[in-house]
Scaffold this motif. Structure first.
Motif, PDB file in Angstrom:
ATOM      1  N   HIS A 167       0.835  -1.201   0.000  1.00 36.12           N
ATOM      2  CA  HIS A 167       0.000   0.000   0.000  1.00 36.12           C
ATOM      3  C   HIS A 167       0.870   1.251   0.000  1.00 36.12           C
ATOM      4  CE1 HIS A 167      -3.479  -2.541   0.744  1.00 36.12           C
ATOM      5  NE2 HIS A 167      -2.805  -3.146   1.711  1.00 36.12           N
ATOM      6  N   GLU A 168       0.236   2.361  -0.289  1.00 35.41           N
ATOM      7  CA  GLU A 168       0.926   3.635  -0.406  1.00 35.41           C
ATOM      8  C   GLU A 168       0.684   4.462   0.854  1.00 35.41           C
ATOM      9  OE1 GLU A 168       1.480   6.419  -4.273  1.00 35.41           O
ATOM     10  OE2 GLU A 168      -0.572   6.325  -3.476  1.00 35.41           O
ATOM     11  N   ILE A 169       1.688   5.278   1.200  1.00 35.58           N
ATOM     12  CA  ILE A 169       1.610   6.097   2.415  1.00 35.58           C
ATOM     13  C   ILE A 169       1.589   7.573   2.035  1.00 35.58           C
ATOM     14  CG2 ILE A 169       2.813   6.819   4.523  1.00 35.58           C
ATOM     15  CD1 ILE A 169       1.756   4.072   4.843  1.00 35.58           C
ATOM     16  N   GLY A 170       0.739   8.334   2.709  1.00 36.09           N
ATOM     17  CA  GLY A 170       0.770   9.788   2.640  1.00 36.09           C
ATOM     18  C   GLY A 170       0.693  10.332   4.061  1.00 36.09           C
ATOM     19  N   THR A 171       0.944  11.614   4.219  1.00 38.45           N
ATOM     20  CA  THR A 171       0.863  12.196   5.566  1.00 38.45           C
ATOM     21  C   THR A 171      -0.411  13.027   5.707  1.00 38.45           C
ATOM     22  OG1 THR A 171       2.066  14.221   5.015  1.00 38.45           O
ATOM     23  CG2 THR A 171       3.377  12.317   5.717  1.00 38.45           C
ATOM     24  N   HIS A 172      -0.869  13.113   6.937  1.00 44.05           N
ATOM     25  CA  HIS A 172      -2.112  13.826   7.263  1.00 44.05           C
ATOM     26  C   HIS A 172      -1.850  14.757   8.452  1.00 44.05           C
ATOM     27  CE1 HIS A 172      -6.323  14.367   6.603  1.00 44.05           C
ATOM     28  NE2 HIS A 172      -6.747  13.779   7.702  1.00 44.05           N
ATOM     29  N   THR A 173      -0.645  15.342   8.479  1.00 40.64           N
ATOM     30  CA  THR A 173      -0.096  16.183   9.557  1.00 40.64           C
ATOM     31  C   THR A 173       0.255  15.331  10.780  1.00 40.64           C
ATOM     32  OG1 THR A 173      -2.129  16.832  10.717  1.00 40.64           O
ATOM     33  CG2 THR A 173      -1.468  18.143   8.786  1.00 40.64           C
ATOM     34  N   LEU A 174       0.898  15.961  11.728  1.00 41.20           N
ATOM     35  CA  LEU A 174       1.333  15.248  12.934  1.00 41.20           C
ATOM     36  C   LEU A 174       0.180  14.982  13.888  1.00 41.20           C
ATOM     37  CD1 LEU A 174       3.612  14.151  14.762  1.00 41.20           C
ATOM     38  CD2 LEU A 174       3.881  16.480  15.645  1.00 41.20           C
ATOM     39  N   GLY A 213      10.428   7.192  10.903  1.00 41.30           N
ATOM     40  CA  GLY A 213      10.840   6.371  12.037  1.00 41.30           C
ATOM     41  C   GLY A 213      10.046   5.098  12.162  1.00 41.30           C
ATOM     42  N   ALA A 214       8.764   5.143  11.825  1.00 41.77           N
ATOM     43  CA  ALA A 214       7.913   3.962  11.982  1.00 41.77           C
ATOM     44  C   ALA A 214       8.035   2.998  10.817  1.00 41.77           C
ATOM     45  CB  ALA A 214       6.454   4.399  12.140  1.00 41.77           C
ATOM     46  N   GLY A 215       8.170   3.541   9.589  1.00 44.80           N
ATOM     47  CA  GLY A 215       8.132   2.668   8.420  1.00 44.80           C
ATOM     48  C   GLY A 215       9.364   2.660   7.547  1.00 44.80           C
ATOM     49  N   GLY A 216      10.333   3.561   7.827  1.00 46.38           N
ATOM     50  CA  GLY A 216      11.550   3.577   7.029  1.00 46.38           C
ATOM     51  C   GLY A 216      11.364   4.136   5.636  1.00 46.38           C
ATOM     52  N   ILE A 217      10.324   4.947   5.454  1.00 50.12           N
ATOM     53  CA  ILE A 217      10.089   5.553   4.147  1.00 50.12           C
ATOM     54  C   ILE A 217       9.761   7.036   4.321  1.00 50.12           C
ATOM     55  CG2 ILE A 217       9.319   3.418   3.051  1.00 50.12           C
ATOM     56  CD1 ILE A 217       6.683   5.967   3.827  1.00 50.12           C
ATOM     57  N   THR A 218       9.868   7.775   3.219  1.00 52.47           N
ATOM     58  CA  THR A 218       9.349   9.147   3.184  1.00 52.47           C
ATOM     59  C   THR A 218       8.348   9.219   2.055  1.00 52.47           C
ATOM     60  OG1 THR A 218      11.063   9.966   1.683  1.00 52.47           O
ATOM     61  CG2 THR A 218      11.511  10.093   4.052  1.00 52.47           C
ATOM     62  N   ARG A 246       7.131  22.807   0.301  1.00 51.93           N
ATOM     63  CA  ARG A 246       7.869  21.811   1.084  1.00 51.93           C
ATOM     64  C   ARG A 246       8.090  20.516   0.307  1.00 51.93           C
ATOM     65  NH1 ARG A 246       7.418  23.255   6.724  1.00 51.93           N
ATOM     66  NH2 ARG A 246       6.033  25.075   6.992  1.00 51.93           N
ATOM     67  N   GLY A 247       7.641  20.460  -0.944  1.00 49.95           N
ATOM     68  CA  GLY A 247       7.892  19.299  -1.779  1.00 49.95           C
ATOM     69  C   GLY A 247       6.777  18.280  -1.813  1.00 49.95           C
ATOM     70  N   TYR A 248       5.566  18.651  -1.423  1.00 45.30           N
ATOM     71  CA  TYR A 248       4.454  17.701  -1.370  1.00 45.30           C
ATOM     72  C   TYR A 248       3.475  17.910  -2.507  1.00 45.30           C
ATOM     73  CZ  TYR A 248       5.770  16.567   3.470  1.00 45.30           C
ATOM     74  OH  TYR A 248       6.430  16.160   4.603  1.00 45.30           O
ATOM     75  N   LEU A 249       2.840  16.806  -2.901  1.00 48.64           N
ATOM     76  CA  LEU A 249       1.639  16.833  -3.725  1.00 48.64           C
ATOM     77  C   LEU A 249       0.449  16.769  -2.786  1.00 48.64           C
ATOM     78  CD1 LEU A 249       2.575  14.194  -6.465  1.00 48.64           C
ATOM     79  CD2 LEU A 249       2.654  16.676  -6.698  1.00 48.64           C
ATOM     80  N   SER A 250      -0.495  17.672  -2.953  1.00 43.57           N
ATOM     81  CA  SER A 250      -1.686  17.668  -2.106  1.00 43.57           C
ATOM     82  C   SER A 250      -2.790  16.880  -2.792  1.00 43.57           C
ATOM     83  CB  SER A 250      -2.165  19.097  -1.828  1.00 43.57           C
ATOM     84  OG  SER A 250      -1.217  19.790  -1.054  1.00 43.57           O
ATOM     85  N   VAL A 251      -3.379  15.965  -2.057  1.00 47.12           N
ATOM     86  CA  VAL A 251      -4.391  15.063  -2.606  1.00 47.12           C
ATOM     87  C   VAL A 251      -5.728  15.346  -1.931  1.00 47.12           C
ATOM     88  CG1 VAL A 251      -5.034  12.670  -2.998  1.00 47.12           C
ATOM     89  CG2 VAL A 251      -2.612  13.315  -3.008  1.00 47.12           C
ATOM     90  N   LEU A 252      -6.689  15.813  -2.728  1.00 48.47           N
ATOM     91  CA  LEU A 252      -8.050  15.995  -2.239  1.00 48.47           C
ATOM     92  C   LEU A 252      -8.858  14.752  -2.594  1.00 48.47           C
ATOM     93  CD1 LEU A 252      -8.545  19.747  -3.256  1.00 48.47           C
ATOM     94  CD2 LEU A 252      -7.605  18.815  -1.143  1.00 48.47           C
ATOM     95  N   SER A 253     -10.147  14.845  -2.587  1.00 48.35           N
ATOM     96  CA  SER A 253     -10.988  13.703  -2.941  1.00 48.35           C
ATOM     97  C   SER A 253     -12.080  14.160  -3.886  1.00 48.35           C
ATOM     98  CB  SER A 253     -11.612  13.086  -1.696  1.00 48.35           C
ATOM     99  OG  SER A 253     -12.437  14.043  -1.034  1.00 48.35           O
ATOM    100  N   ALA A 303      -2.994   7.731 -11.063  1.00 44.11           N
ATOM    101  CA  ALA A 303      -2.645   8.943 -11.815  1.00 44.11           C
ATOM    102  C   ALA A 303      -1.261   8.865 -12.433  1.00 44.11           C
ATOM    103  CB  ALA A 303      -2.734  10.160 -10.916  1.00 44.11           C
ATOM    104  N   ASP A 304      -0.671   7.663 -12.451  1.00 45.28           N
ATOM    105  CA  ASP A 304       0.663   7.461 -13.022  1.00 45.28           C
ATOM    106  C   ASP A 304       1.690   8.425 -12.422  1.00 45.28           C
ATOM    107  OD1 ASP A 304      -0.145   5.390 -14.687  1.00 45.28           O
ATOM    108  OD2 ASP A 304      -0.732   6.780 -16.290  1.00 45.28           O
ATOM    109  N   LEU A 305       1.659   8.556 -11.096  1.00 45.63           N
ATOM    110  CA  LEU A 305       2.631   9.401 -10.390  1.00 45.63           C
ATOM    111  C   LEU A 305       3.786   8.520  -9.938  1.00 45.63           C
ATOM    112  CD1 LEU A 305       0.158  11.436  -8.131  1.00 45.63           C
ATOM    113  CD2 LEU A 305       1.152  12.133 -10.322  1.00 45.63           C
ATOM    114  N   ALA A 306       4.969   8.876 -10.316  1.00 42.43           N
ATOM    115  CA  ALA A 306       6.142   8.075  -9.956  1.00 42.43           C
ATOM    116  C   ALA A 306       6.840   8.667  -8.732  1.00 42.43           C
ATOM    117  CB  ALA A 306       7.114   8.017 -11.134  1.00 42.43           C
ATOM    118  N   GLY A 307       7.420   7.814  -7.944  1.00 42.83           N
ATOM    119  CA  GLY A 307       8.260   8.258  -6.833  1.00 42.83           C
ATOM    120  C   GLY A 307       7.519   8.924  -5.696  1.00 42.83           C
ATOM    121  N   THR A 308       6.267   8.535  -5.478  1.00 40.61           N
ATOM    122  CA  THR A 308       5.528   9.144  -4.364  1.00 40.61           C
ATOM    123  C   THR A 308       6.081   8.703  -3.012  1.00 40.61           C
ATOM    124  OG1 THR A 308       3.904   7.348  -4.434  1.00 40.61           O
ATOM    125  CG2 THR A 308       3.405   9.349  -5.703  1.00 40.61           C
ATOM    126  N   VAL A 309       6.659   7.523  -2.970  1.00 38.93           N
ATOM    127  CA  VAL A 309       7.223   6.988  -1.729  1.00 38.93           C
ATOM    128  C   VAL A 309       8.614   6.458  -2.034  1.00 38.93           C
ATOM    129  CG1 VAL A 309       7.010   5.242   0.070  1.00 38.93           C
ATOM    130  CG2 VAL A 309       4.955   6.368  -0.804  1.00 38.93           C
TER     131      VAL A 309
END
Length: 706
Positions: free
Chosen positions: A131-138, A164-169, A198-205, A271-277
């Motif tokens: 699965h893919e990971i994104g952030t939702h703030t701290l 720290g938890a998953g070893g990915i960014t 800050r280098g992020y793609l913002s994902v809405l719905s 969406a054929d986005l490469a390198g999200t994680v």
């Protein structure tokens, strides 16, 4: 040089305390920020609550790239990007993962940083299952209008937690409280632009299941079903509450979508986005591990403090109940003894007054003892005074007073000199800053009717109780010292006969070798020695002595520092009583344990209580914190009223009790902390003599009333 060394040791004491408190404050602040400010309820509230919508995304597409200008993207036709917010949750995320695995579906999980740090095993499972990971703030914070410092913490903290938890960014970000592109408002757009910087793609719905409302499985499925073949991003939740309806809806929705030929996948794949994680660099992994560990440590510290507070609260309540019940029992026993005919002792009572520079109060002390109704001989031992102490005693020309001069050898030496010169079988020891009532001696010796009694403690009263500091000490003497002495008497484990007023059998003193100079609390040391020798030590509440208490905070500090350090010395010296039987065992297992818990451990824990109370006012329910504080104050007030009534005292000084809890208590626990540090360091504390103020007066005959 010695003064410099002492100053250095004191600095170590306070530097250590400050360091501990700062570390504790940091842990509480971290825990308070990351948890008490976290809220994942009603995740998809209407964004229009903040401002009117703007058209920065004219295409209406849900993936916004503002890293260099404004680019947008959307899932391919025939695909649905399945996304989950607010996790990971220890209950619902694994169940959702099970459903996804059963249907061979991958999704994107927008994780709240604090939850990711708490459940790294779930984060690792999400990644391991593709699965893919994104952030939702701290902390699931609404960043619209948030100050820069908080925005930095929310972005950096979330990424560090994932690392720290998953070893990915990850480069995927979803703003909390966001929804569809059509509802994009000015506040959320500002957050999106900041995320791009800050280098992020913002994902809405584009589809909102509204499962956070828990409307029922049928409605969740209906809200989540695409109306046509156009690509969609579906918003669901794996955290923030009970997600049983979400799990059930997924089990129905996924087969239906697969039957329609819709590909359910991640945001990146749709969406054929490469390198999200990507995998973390060693530096990113180190920072992430440190961050997650810090959150774990802070959580553990707060949990331990919480447990400690519960234990401390239970101990305080149990102590209050125990003290009141046993004090009432002691009062009943005292009344029964009072109904009997008084014991008539026709022997001489020797009163020893050790005096070193006591010119301010020695006349009042000696005159009050000389006015005793019971025959006494008074032996004043001038221990190398540099003032007029001896001259004042000589000038009194009282026939029953004997003055002995000796080179300064300390209080134990003066007392032993007096014991050697005394003629009575019963010996009373009294400080040179203390006055007796006319019946004090007669009442003090009554318990010696029992041949098992080796020593008797009298009731010490504060004479100079005017002003707030005097009132605080008055309360402490009546509530703390005298209630405890009633408890110790009933439990047969009296640890201290105070130097201000105590009576002893000569034979008992002889058997324990007199007064020892091995500790700074010679009265406590002597009392414990008598208990270990098998003697009973009791409390005679109607034998009153009036003593001069410190009139300044500095003088009070010196006195209590000496008392506390000396008590620690005596406890250590007589620790063997814990293994003994009989009277010695009662002292050890009852008396020493009580002193250790109530007078050492709880005061050491007290600073944490105060810091936690401040933490509670900011991060917990302040009304609940205030209610708890008022509850404990009510217990203290109840005990104080009870003790004051037992001693026949006016309740007027009790108006200072709340202030005592805020100021005086802190002073006392700081004394304990410094004493413990001094003891652990192995330093020997020098004698701190209290300044005398000459406030003592011979009590009038009416003082016996009440």
């Amino acid at each position: 040089m010695r003064r410099d060394a002492r100053a250095a040791r004191v600095k170590v004491h306070w530097i250590s305390l400050i360091a501990v408190l700062l570390a504790l404050t940091a842990a509480l602040a971290i825990q308070g920020y990351t948890h008490q400010l976290t809220s994942t309820d009603e995740d998809s509230r209407p964004a229009g609550d903040r401002a009117s919508a703007v058209a920065e995304d004219p295409t209406g597409e849900p993936i916004l790239d503002t890293r260099d200008g404004v680019d947008t993207a959307a899932p391919k036709d025939g695909s649905l990007a399945l996304t989950f917010d607010d996790g990971p949750d220890p209950v619902w995320t694994p169940r959702i993962l099970d459903v996804l695995e059963a249907h061979g579906v991958h999704a994107t999980f927008f994780l709240v940083g604090t939850a990711a740090a708490e459940h790294p095993d779930i984060v690792r499972r999400i990644i391991a299952e593709g699965h893919e990971i994104g952030t939702h703030t701290l902390t699931h914070a609404d960043l619209a209008g948030a100050p820069d410092w908080r925005t930095d913490i929310e972005f950096d903290g979330a990424q560090s937690a994932v690392a720290g938890a998953g070893g990915i960014t990850t480069s995927l970000f979803r703003p909390p409280y966001s929804s569809t592109p059509g509802a994009l408002d000015k506040g959320t757009w500002d957050v999106v632009e900041d995320a791009g910087a800050r280098g992020y793609l913002s994902v809405l719905s584009t589809l909102d299941s509204r499962d956070w409302e828990r409307p029922g499985v049928d409605e969740i499925v209906a809200n989540s079903t695409p109306p046509d073949e156009q690509g969609q991003i579906l918003l669901m939740h794996d955290g923030g509450g009970n997600r049983s309806e979400t799990v059930a809806a997924l089990e129905r929705l996924l087969p239906e979508l697969q039957q329609r030929g819709i590909t359910v996948t991640t945001v990146g794949a749709s969406a054929d986005l490469a390198g999200t994680v990507r995998a973390t660099t060693p530096v990113e992994q180190f920072r992430g591990t440190v961050f997650v560990s810090t959150l774990w440590v802070s959580a553990a510290v707060v949990a331990l403090i919480g447990i400690g507070l519960v234990i401390a609260g239970i101990v305080m309540v149990v102590r209050a109940i125990l003290v009141v019940v046993l004090a009432a029992h002691h009062r009943r026993l005292a009344k029964q003894r009072a109904k009997r005919r008084p014991w008539i002792y026709d022997g001489l009572v020797s009163v020893i007054v050790p005096a070193h520079n006591e010119a301010a109060g020695i006349e009042a002390a000696v005159r009050s003892i000389a006015a005793s109704r019971h025959p006494v001989e008074i032996i004043v031992v001038d221990d190398g005074s540099a003032d007029d102490t001896a001259a004042i005693v000589e000038a009194l020309r009282l026939p029953q007073v004997t003055l002995i001069r000796q080179a300064n050898g300390g209080k134990p030496s003066a007392l032993n000199t007096g014991i050697a010169a005394a003629h009575g079988e019963l010996i009373v020891m009294v400080d040179g800053d203390t006055v007796f009532e006319e019946d004090t001696v007669a009442r003090l010796i009554q318990p010696f009717e029992d041949s098992a009694v080796g020593a008797v403690s009298g009731n010490t009263k504060v004479a100079n109780r005017g002003g707030v500091l005097g009132a605080w000490q008055h309360i402490e003497y009546v509530v703390g010292f005298n209630l405890d002495r009633r408890l110790f008497d009933v439990a047969e484990c009296m640890p201290t006969v105070p130097g201000a007023i105590g009576a002893f059998r000569r034979s008992a003193l002889k058997r324990v070798g007199g007064v020892s100079d091995e500790t700074l609390a010679e009265d406590t040391d002597l009392t414990m020695a008598l208990c270990r020798d098998g003697w009973r030590v009791v409390y005679q509440e109607d034998a009153r002595a009036w003593t001069e208490a410190p009139a300044t905070l500095g003088a009070l500090w010196k006195q209590r520092y000496r008392w506390c350090y000396g008590t620690l010395q005596a406890m250590w010296k007589h620790r063997g009583a814990m293994r003994q039987k009989g009277q010695a065992g009662k002292l050890g297992r009852r008396g020493l344990t009580y002193l250790l818990v109530l007078q050492v451990l709880l005061p050491l824990f007290a600073p944490l209580v105060d810091v936690f109370a401040i933490y509670g006012l900011f991060f917990l329910d302040p009304m609940r914190v205030l209610a708890v504080w008022l509850g404990f104050l009510a217990i203290q007030l109840g005990m104080a009223v009870y003790a004051f009534r037992m001693d026949g005292e006016s309740l007027k000084p009790l108006w200072t009790l709340p202030l005592q809890q805020v100021v005086y208590r802190q002073l006392m626990y700081l004394v304990v902390i410094q004493s413990v540090f001094t003891a652990i360091a192995g330093n020997r504390l020098r004698w701190h003599r209290m300044k005398r103020y000459g406030s003592l007066r011979v009590p009038p005959a009416t003082a016996n009333a009440g």
